[in-house]
Design a protein around this motif. Structure first.
Motif, mmCIF file in Angstrom:
data_model
loop_
_atom_site.group_PDB
_atom_site.id
_atom_site.type_symbol
_atom_site.label_atom_id
_atom_site.label_comp_id
_atom_site.label_asym_id
_atom_site.label_seq_id
_atom_site.Cartn_x
_atom_site.Cartn_y
_atom_site.Cartn_z
ATOM 1 N N ARG A 1 -30.024 -16.794 7.881
ATOM 2 C CA ARG A 1 -31.244 -16.347 7.207
ATOM 3 C C ARG A 1 -31.949 -17.535 6.567
ATOM 4 N N LYS A 2 -33.251 -17.535 6.653
ATOM 5 C CA LYS A 2 -34.058 -18.559 6.009
ATOM 6 C C LYS A 2 -34.867 -17.921 4.882
ATOM 7 N N GLY A 3 -34.840 -18.547 3.725
ATOM 8 C CA GLY A 3 -35.636 -18.070 2.612
ATOM 9 C C GLY A 3 -34.946 -16.996 1.800
ATOM 10 N N THR A 4 -35.585 -16.670 0.675
ATOM 11 C CA THR A 4 -35.051 -15.661 -0.225
ATOM 12 C C THR A 4 -36.185 -15.044 -1.022
ATOM 13 N N PHE A 5 -35.942 -13.849 -1.557
ATOM 14 C CA PHE A 5 -36.919 -13.196 -2.426
ATOM 15 C C PHE A 5 -36.183 -12.221 -3.338
ATOM 16 N N PRO A 6 -36.746 -11.875 -4.490
ATOM 17 C CA PRO A 6 -36.087 -10.937 -5.399
ATOM 18 C C PRO A 6 -35.847 -9.590 -4.720
ATOM 19 N N GLY A 7 -34.631 -9.077 -4.869
ATOM 20 C CA GLY A 7 -34.293 -7.795 -4.267
ATOM 21 C C GLY A 7 -33.807 -7.891 -2.840
ATOM 22 N N GLY B 1 -43.968 -18.905 -0.374
ATOM 23 C CA GLY B 1 -42.730 -19.098 0.374
ATOM 24 C C GLY B 1 -41.618 -18.161 -0.044
ATOM 25 N N ILE B 2 -41.937 -17.133 -0.820
ATOM 26 C CA ILE B 2 -40.917 -16.203 -1.300
ATOM 27 C C ILE B 2 -40.813 -15.047 -0.306
ATOM 28 N N TYR B 3 -40.020 -15.240 0.714
ATOM 29 C CA TYR B 3 -39.760 -14.244 1.750
ATOM 30 C C TYR B 3 -38.553 -14.717 2.543
ATOM 31 N N SER B 4 -38.070 -13.882 3.445
ATOM 32 C CA SER B 4 -36.949 -14.306 4.284
ATOM 33 C C SER B 4 -37.203 -13.928 5.734
ATOM 34 N N THR B 5 -36.598 -14.706 6.624
ATOM 35 C CA THR B 5 -36.656 -14.417 8.050
ATOM 36 C C THR B 5 -35.259 -14.527 8.651
ATOM 37 N N ILE B 6 -34.991 -13.675 9.608
ATOM 38 C CA ILE B 6 -33.747 -13.716 10.372
ATOM 39 C C ILE B 6 -34.132 -13.695 11.843
ATOM 40 N N THR B 7 -33.790 -14.717 12.575
ATOM 41 C CA THR B 7 -34.164 -14.833 13.981
ATOM 42 C C THR B 7 -32.989 -14.444 14.874
ATOM 43 N N GLY C 1 -32.215 -8.657 30.797
ATOM 44 C CA GLY C 1 -32.982 -8.972 31.994
ATOM 45 C C GLY C 1 -33.726 -10.278 31.873
ATOM 46 N N ALA C 2 -33.829 -10.796 30.645
ATOM 47 C CA ALA C 2 -34.463 -12.094 30.396
ATOM 48 C C ALA C 2 -34.019 -12.559 29.023
ATOM 49 N N ASN C 3 -34.121 -13.844 28.769
ATOM 50 C CA ASN C 3 -33.851 -14.351 27.427
ATOM 51 C C ASN C 3 -34.899 -13.800 26.469
ATOM 52 N N GLY C 4 -34.520 -13.649 25.214
ATOM 53 C CA GLY C 4 -35.458 -13.087 24.257
ATOM 54 C C GLY C 4 -35.234 -13.593 22.854
ATOM 55 N N GLN C 5 -36.264 -13.403 22.029
ATOM 56 C CA GLN C 5 -36.197 -13.818 20.623
ATOM 57 C C GLN C 5 -37.014 -12.854 19.773
ATOM 58 N N PHE C 6 -36.525 -12.575 18.591
ATOM 59 C CA PHE C 6 -37.264 -11.751 17.632
ATOM 60 C C PHE C 6 -36.937 -12.249 16.237
ATOM 61 N N THR C 7 -37.961 -12.301 15.370
ATOM 62 C CA THR C 7 -37.754 -12.719 13.983
ATOM 63 C C THR C 7 -38.052 -11.549 13.053
ATOM 64 N N LEU C 8 -37.034 -11.099 12.347
ATOM 65 C CA LEU C 8 -37.178 -10.053 11.343
ATOM 66 C C LEU C 8 -37.728 -10.680 10.074
ATOM 67 N N TYR C 9 -38.806 -10.114 9.560
ATOM 68 C CA TYR C 9 -39.464 -10.652 8.367
ATOM 69 C C TYR C 9 -39.339 -9.640 7.231
ATOM 70 N N GLU C 10 -39.020 -10.135 6.046
ATOM 71 C CA GLU C 10 -38.931 -9.269 4.864
ATOM 72 C C GLU C 10 -39.448 -10.012 3.643
ATOM 73 N N ASP C 11 -40.076 -9.245 2.739
ATOM 74 C CA ASP C 11 -40.532 -9.812 1.477
ATOM 75 C C ASP C 11 -40.539 -8.692 0.438
ATOM 76 N N GLU C 12 -41.301 -8.874 -0.627
ATOM 77 C CA GLU C 12 -41.323 -7.886 -1.707
ATOM 78 C C GLU C 12 -42.271 -6.720 -1.407
ATOM 79 N N ASN C 13 -42.914 -6.737 -0.256
ATOM 80 C CA ASN C 13 -43.712 -5.621 0.287
ATOM 81 C C ASN C 13 -45.111 -5.469 -0.283
ATOM 82 N N ASP C 14 -45.377 -5.911 -1.522
ATOM 83 C CA ASP C 14 -46.712 -5.675 -2.061
ATOM 84 C C ASP C 14 -47.057 -6.640 -3.194
#
Length: 825
Positions: free
Chosen positions: A778-784, A757-763, A737-750
């Motif tokens: 995907r942008k960035g990287t992190f262990p695991g 800068g140790i994390y990743s995003t997928i838009t 119904g409209a254009n949209g964008q979402f960025t999934l964010y992930e890292d080592e959690n704790d």
């Protein structure tokens, strides 16, 4: 008329031109200084969007180090021009005018659109002796547009959204947290940088701040073009909000109080046996023993026979534990004795008053409990020393900092005369929560970066977001009116620049529901069950989902068993929270990285006059409209009385009987959908045009939720705790119904590697016209990090019901390896 324009880049101070009446000013690296009617005025840019106004009686000197503002003035290009008595300072984003005759300051956009102006002759300094220190009562008045709406000022329990036409006496309390910052619907914010008890007053004539103590009037004006922008500028000044661990966004169970380690561990074990998700368990007070040992920061209560085993047992079940700590100490504790030696204990009355653990307090045996001087850096060191040795060393995961306002009983104005490290208590009273919370955060960060700080606290002040604090709304009562009050309380708190807030699910004081009603009471009383379920559903869409209270235990199994409507409704709300963790964690990243706000008043996102003062709906993130059920639908809202004098919500006995209450019946409520977009019913995927009120069908196990067209929402796996399963098979729902964008964010959690800068995003991008979802590289990287995963993409439509299984939906599954791919529908 002489026109002077000077471009400032170098940190020089020089005398500028004289006005016709002889009034002079000095130009500085950040702005100007002048004296008008015996008032020294300093205007200085902190950035192109933010300016500080400082005023004090001419001929006096003082030093001030802000407790809230940590930003230093940026090098800002601006021009100064003068036309008669009007002096104009203009940056790329802001125009500030000073009348050199009256001293009146006005703020406007660079194009000249008026934003806010001071009242003429609106500044006042009244001599005041603050416990031997010569100072002033300080006052500054402003003139707001009559149709202007403002928000923020912390958290109050008045049920108001718009903060106009009211008077607040701002001194920190149990259920009222004051932050002297407000946001206007005109896109600006204003922060009154003063820590003493302050009166805020607004009426049709003027709006003013008046503080009990101050050497100067000191405030910041910031223009952000919209509320989000104004809040971002406030965080630029006072600090950014760090990331919480992923597990903190799961479900939390608590009560006042678990009385042994066996009871506490048993609650976690029971949740695991039932298969109901749980990430956090909270130990409330008295694990230290009696009141003379108040907050000893040791497990001295014999019911906690092996604290290390207790913590290990909780961790072995993949849960986390936080613990209650206070701002005060009993006289028989080690911290008390060490703090007393350096004069770092305050003497006003605080809670608990008696050493005898019965109610009411027996004052024949005073407790001797005293609040510590959190303004004293050595006192903060001592506080952490004992906290680290006695509690943190066991592996406790976070802190429940209770009474951080702090509790102040039988208040007398002379109590504020007491000297703290920074001077009389009156001078710094409202900043107490900032100082004590900051002390714990700063010390833990110095010890380790492997565990993120998490603090749950009862009070807050400007800047506290930088200390990893989530503030709860205090010991609110269990009633429908109290539930209704929580929504605007949380929204205005969020609009004060502090993004993390929650409330005691079910309300703290629930004793009125312990009276027998048709043979039921407590957690089996249908009146409380309905209130609790609706509060829990609301809590699922706040930054922290935490059940807590006294009088009635809140664990899910107290309410019944699987297959019963109330139990199933509770379980459904908790499971829904967990399914949304990828969405929530991504939104937490937006808070940290892009200065966003999680609980969003509708006026932040919609240019719709009907939502400007809406206090019963809000956005959770940018996609989900939440319209909690805040009126009883199945039971009497007022508690029926068989005996007089038993509670605040007294009402005549109801004709309804238990047999007439059927939680399986469908009900309905009115929901307003903001204009400017199309909305999808979350439960049915039915589409509705915005700008209308609809009659929403409700069930006891469903909170009305609507998804904005153009939203992209990831749904996580069914889990028992937040990190049980990797997000390797996420369902991605696209609402067209409209254009949209979402960025999934992930890292080592704790840990704090994300700061490096140790994390990743997928838009994800949705092109509505072409019906293409693009999953970018995907942008960035992190262990695991997952190198490969599946995304199950669902294009939502009314014929593609949310209640259908994944296999029944019209979806497409793609394998993603980190490279850009597109999916066409």
């Amino acid at each position: 008329m002489k026109l002077l324009r000077i471009y400032i880049l170098m940190p020089l101070i020089f005398v500028a031109a004289m006005t016709a009446n002889g009034q002079s000013y000095q130009q500085t690296a950040t702005g100007i200084q002048t004296v008008i009617d015996s008032v020294q005025i300093e205007i200085g840019f902190y950035s192109p969007s933010t300016v500080r106004i400082l005023k004090w009686p001419a001929g006096t000197t003082f030093t001030k180090k802000s407790l809230s503002v940590i930003e230093k003035p940026q090098k800002t290009a601006f021009r100064v021009s003068q036309s008669g008595d009007n002096l104009v300072l203009k940056s790329k984003k802001l125009r500030v005018s000073l009348n050199l005759s009256s001293g009146q300051v006005e703020f406007s956009t660079p194009s000249g659109k008026s934003l806010l102006k001071e009242e003429k002759s609106g500044v006042k300094f009244t001599n005041y002796n603050d416990a031997g220190e010569k100072t002033y009562h300080v006052y500054q008045a402003f003139v707001l547009d009559k149709n202007e709406d403002i928000y923020g000022l912390g958290q109050q329990q008045q049920g108001r959204m718009v903060q106009r036409n009211l008077k607040l006496h701002m001194i920190q309390g149990n259920t009222d947290d004051y932050v002297p910052f407000f946001v206007s619907d005109k896109g600006y914010g204003m922060f009154w940088d003063n820590y003493s008890p302050t009166t805020f007053s607004d009426n049709q004539e003027r709006t003013f701040f008046k503080s009990d103590v101050g050497n100067c009037v000191d405030y910041y004006f910031m223009y952000g073009n919209n509320p989000d922008g104004a809040i971002a500028r406030m965080r630029d000044l006072t600090g950014q909000a760090p990331m919480f661990p992923l597990w903190t966004f799961g479900y939390w169970q608590s009560k006042e109080r678990y009385k042994s380690q066996d009871e506490l561990v048993g609650v976690v074990r029971k949740y695991r046996e039932l298969g109901v998700p749980l990430d956090g368990i909270i130990q409330d007070w008295q694990y230290w023993g009696n009141n003379y040992l108040w907050n000893a920061m040791e497990f001295l209560n014999t019911e906690y026979y092996s604290p290390q085993k207790m913590v290990d047992d909780v961790h072995s079940m993949n849960a986390h534990m936080i613990i209650s700590i206070w701002s005060s100490f009993g006289p028989m504790t080690k911290p008390y004795r060490e703090l007393n030696k350096i004069g770092a204990l305050l003497s006003f009355k605080t809670w608990p008053e008696s050493g005898v653990q019965k109610w009411p307090p027996n004052m024949d045996y005073p407790s001797g409990v005293r609040v510590y001087d959190a303004y004293n850096p050595k006192a903060r060191d001592i506080y952490w020393k004992y906290l680290n040795k006695g509690i943190f060393s066991l592996g406790i995961d976070g802190w429940w900092m209770d009474s951080t306002e702090p509790d102040h009983l039988e208040f007398k104005p002379s109590d504020l005369d007491e000297k703290t490290y920074l001077g009389p208590f009156r001078k710094v009273r409202n900043a107490y929560p900032l100082m004590t919370v900051g002390g714990v955060y700063t010390h833990q960060r110095a010890v380790t970066s492997a565990k993120r700080v998490f603090i749950l606290t009862r009070s807050a002040f400007a800047g506290q977001q930088r200390y990893a604090a989530n503030t709860w709304s205090g010991d609110v009562s269990s009633s429908w009116q109290s539930l209704r009050n929580q929504i605007p309380a949380g929204l205005n708190f969020s609009l004060s620049g502090i993004p993390y807030w929650n409330s005691d699910i079910g309300g703290f004081f629930a004793g009125a529901y312990n009276r027998s009603w048709n043979g039921t009471k407590g957690a089996k009383n249908p009146l409380f069950q309905e209130l609790y379920v609706r509060w829990l559903q609301f809590g699922a869409f706040t930054p922290m989902m935490r059940s807590h209270g006294t009088d009635i235990p809140r664990e899910i199994y107290q309410f019944g068993k699987k297959g019963e409507p109330v139990y199933d409704a509770i379980a459904k709300a908790i499971n829904l929270r967990y399914s949304l963790l990828p969405y929530i964690y991504a939104d937490a990243w937006q808070v940290t990285h892009n200065q966003s706000t999680m609980m969003r008043a509708l006026m932040m996102d919609f240019n719709d006059p009907k939502v400007r003062n809406m206090n019963n709906e809000y956005m959770f993130g940018k996609s989900i409209l939440v319209a909690p059920v805040v009126h009883a639908q199945y039971t009497p809202e007022k508690i029926p009385q068989n005996k007089p004098g038993s509670g605040p919500d007294e009402a005549p006995a109801s004709n309804k009987t238990q047999s007439t209450i059927d939680f399986t019946q469908s009900k309905s409520k009115k929901v307003y959908l903001p204009a400017g977009t199309v909305w999808y019913d979350f439960w049915t995927n039915e589409k509705h045009k915005g700008g209308q009120e609809i009659n929403q069908k409700t069930e006891i196990d469903e909170i009305p939720l609507y998804i904005k067209a153009g939203s992209i929402i990831p749904f996580g796996p069914k889990v028992q705790y937040a990190t049980q399963k990797k997000w390797d098979d996420l369902e991605i729902r696209v609402y067209p119904g409209a254009n949209g964008q979402f960025t999934l964010y992930e890292d080592e959690n704790d840990n704090y590697d994300y700061e490096k800068g140790i994390y990743s995003t997928i838009t994800f991008n949705w092109n509505n016209a072409r019906k293409i979802l693009t999953i970018n590289s995907r942008k960035g990287t992190f262990p695991g990090m997952l190198e490969q995963r599946k995304f199950r993409i669902i294009l939502v439509s009314p014929n593609n019901g949310a209640g259908m299984s994944t296999n029944e939906r019209n979806g497409k599954t793609v394998t993603y390896t980190g490279k850009k791919i597109s999916v066409r529908f």
